[in-house]
Design a protein around this motif. Structure first.
Motif, PDB file in Angstrom:
ATOM      1  N   LYS A 244       0.837  -1.205   0.000  1.00 39.12           N
ATOM      2  CA  LYS A 244       0.000   0.000   0.000  1.00 39.12           C
ATOM      3  C   LYS A 244       0.874   1.257   0.000  1.00 39.12           C
ATOM      4  O   LYS A 244       0.646   2.209   0.733  1.00 39.12           O
ATOM      5  CB  LYS A 244      -0.954   0.013   1.197  1.00 39.12           C
ATOM      6  CG  LYS A 244      -1.993  -1.072   1.177  1.00 39.12           C
ATOM      7  CD  LYS A 244      -2.956  -0.886   2.345  1.00 39.12           C
ATOM      8  CE  LYS A 244      -4.137  -1.813   2.269  1.00 39.12           C
ATOM      9  NZ  LYS A 244      -5.105  -1.559   3.341  1.00 39.12           N
TER      10      LYS A 244
ATOM     11  N   VAL B 277      -8.379   1.695  -3.867  1.00 33.90           N
ATOM     12  CA  VAL B 277      -8.144   0.260  -3.659  1.00 33.90           C
ATOM     13  C   VAL B 277      -7.683   0.018  -2.228  1.00 33.90           C
ATOM     14  O   VAL B 277      -8.166  -0.882  -1.541  1.00 33.90           O
ATOM     15  CB  VAL B 277      -7.098  -0.279  -4.666  1.00 33.90           C
ATOM     16  CG1 VAL B 277      -6.629  -1.675  -4.282  1.00 33.90           C
ATOM     17  CG2 VAL B 277      -7.673  -0.277  -6.071  1.00 33.90           C
TER      18      VAL B 277
ATOM     19  N   PHE C 259      -9.571  -2.344   0.610  1.00 35.39           N
ATOM     20  CA  PHE C 259      -8.937  -3.560   1.128  1.00 35.39           C
ATOM     21  C   PHE C 259      -8.212  -3.289   2.443  1.00 35.39           C
ATOM     22  O   PHE C 259      -7.459  -2.321   2.551  1.00 35.39           O
ATOM     23  CB  PHE C 259      -7.893  -4.095   0.135  1.00 35.39           C
ATOM     24  CG  PHE C 259      -8.461  -4.869  -1.007  1.00 35.39           C
ATOM     25  CD1 PHE C 259      -8.662  -6.237  -0.917  1.00 35.39           C
ATOM     26  CD2 PHE C 259      -8.779  -4.236  -2.196  1.00 35.39           C
ATOM     27  CE1 PHE C 259      -9.164  -6.959  -1.987  1.00 35.39           C
ATOM     28  CE2 PHE C 259      -9.285  -4.941  -3.272  1.00 35.39           C
ATOM     29  CZ  PHE C 259      -9.481  -6.314  -3.167  1.00 35.39           C
TER      30      PHE C 259
ATOM     31  N   VAL D 275      -4.096  -6.309   0.885  1.00 36.17           N
ATOM     32  CA  VAL D 275      -4.282  -6.483  -0.544  1.00 36.17           C
ATOM     33  C   VAL D 275      -3.069  -7.160  -1.162  1.00 36.17           C
ATOM     34  O   VAL D 275      -1.934  -6.953  -0.728  1.00 36.17           O
ATOM     35  CB  VAL D 275      -4.584  -5.130  -1.238  1.00 36.17           C
ATOM     36  CG1 VAL D 275      -3.411  -4.184  -1.133  1.00 36.17           C
ATOM     37  CG2 VAL D 275      -5.011  -5.328  -2.672  1.00 36.17           C
TER      38      VAL D 275
ATOM     39  N   TYR E 250      -1.572  -8.477  -5.209  1.00 31.54           N
ATOM     40  CA  TYR E 250      -1.753  -8.294  -6.647  1.00 31.54           C
ATOM     41  C   TYR E 250      -0.833  -9.257  -7.363  1.00 31.54           C
ATOM     42  O   TYR E 250       0.304  -9.470  -6.934  1.00 31.54           O
ATOM     43  CB  TYR E 250      -1.422  -6.850  -7.035  1.00 31.54           C
ATOM     44  CG  TYR E 250      -1.688  -6.511  -8.475  1.00 31.54           C
ATOM     45  CD1 TYR E 250      -2.972  -6.591  -9.009  1.00 31.54           C
ATOM     46  CD2 TYR E 250      -0.665  -6.089  -9.306  1.00 31.54           C
ATOM     47  CE1 TYR E 250      -3.228  -6.263 -10.324  1.00 31.54           C
ATOM     48  CE2 TYR E 250      -0.913  -5.754 -10.627  1.00 31.54           C
ATOM     49  CZ  TYR E 250      -2.195  -5.842 -11.135  1.00 31.54           C
ATOM     50  OH  TYR E 250      -2.431  -5.515 -12.443  1.00 31.54           O
TER      51      TYR E 250
ATOM     52  N   LEU F  93      -6.376  -8.495  -8.226  1.00 31.02           N
ATOM     53  CA  LEU F  93      -6.316  -7.988  -6.858  1.00 31.02           C
ATOM     54  C   LEU F  93      -7.064  -8.976  -5.978  1.00 31.02           C
ATOM     55  O   LEU F  93      -8.141  -9.447  -6.345  1.00 31.02           O
ATOM     56  CB  LEU F  93      -7.010  -6.634  -6.743  1.00 31.02           C
ATOM     57  CG  LEU F  93      -6.303  -5.416  -7.300  1.00 31.02           C
ATOM     58  CD1 LEU F  93      -7.261  -4.226  -7.310  1.00 31.02           C
ATOM     59  CD2 LEU F  93      -5.063  -5.091  -6.518  1.00 31.02           C
TER      60      LEU F  93
ATOM     61  N   GLY G 142      -7.385 -10.290  -1.472  1.00 34.89           N
ATOM     62  CA  GLY G 142      -7.006  -9.942  -0.103  1.00 34.89           C
ATOM     63  C   GLY G 142      -8.182  -9.972   0.840  1.00 34.89           C
ATOM     64  O   GLY G 142      -9.160 -10.676   0.627  1.00 34.89           O
TER      65      GLY G 142
END
Length: 146
Positions: A26, A63, A67, A70, A72, A94, A96
């Motif tokens: 993040k 996003v 989340f 998360v 990816y 994506l 999570g």
């Protein structure tokens, strides 16, 4: 010894890895480093286009808000590399834990990346994310697997 083409492709794949790592952490600052300031993004959420790095980072902020945790992943990434521009396509997902604590495996989307070389650095100048459309229902087909 690797060819120049192989070296440039490896540099681009490193940039894609930075996106994956930045999303998992993040980390907006890390993500900002892989896009051009004037990036144009055709993302899955409205409007039809998001122009500029601030708009792209706002999408990632959305996003990260959605989340709790998360992840990816990119699968089947194919690259075509020129001297100053390159493009790639593959599938992204994506997944999570959502803000409400629900775990989700997410959905696979189609992803296209267009790169521009600045000095020795490849930056994303355009990206597009989409889901196939089920024409009879008018809904996205979000349950497909690569």
């Amino acid at each position: 010894m690797p060819t120049q083409h192989e070296v440039e492709e490896a540099r681009i794949r490193e940039q894609i890895d930075k996106i994956v790592e930045g999303i998992r952490a993040k980390d907006l600052k890390a993500l900002e480093q892989v896009y051009t300031p004037d990036v144009v993004s055709f993302d899955v959420e409205p409007p039809l286009q998001h122009v500029g790095i601030a708009a792209k980072l706002k999408n990632w902020t959305n996003v990260f808000t959605f989340f709790q945790d998360v992840s990816y992943e990119i699968r089947d990434l194919t690259l075509t590399v020129g001297d100053e521009v390159a493009f790639g396509h593959g599938f992204g997902r994506l997944s999570g834990t959502l803000g409400n604590g629900t775990a989700t495996s997410g959905m696979w989307v189609r992803a296209t990346f267009c790169f521009r070389k600045t000095g020795d650095t490849w930056l994303i100048a355009h990206d597009q994310v989409s889901v196939p459309l089920d024409i009879p229902t008018g809904k996205g087909a979000t349950d497909l697997q690569p």
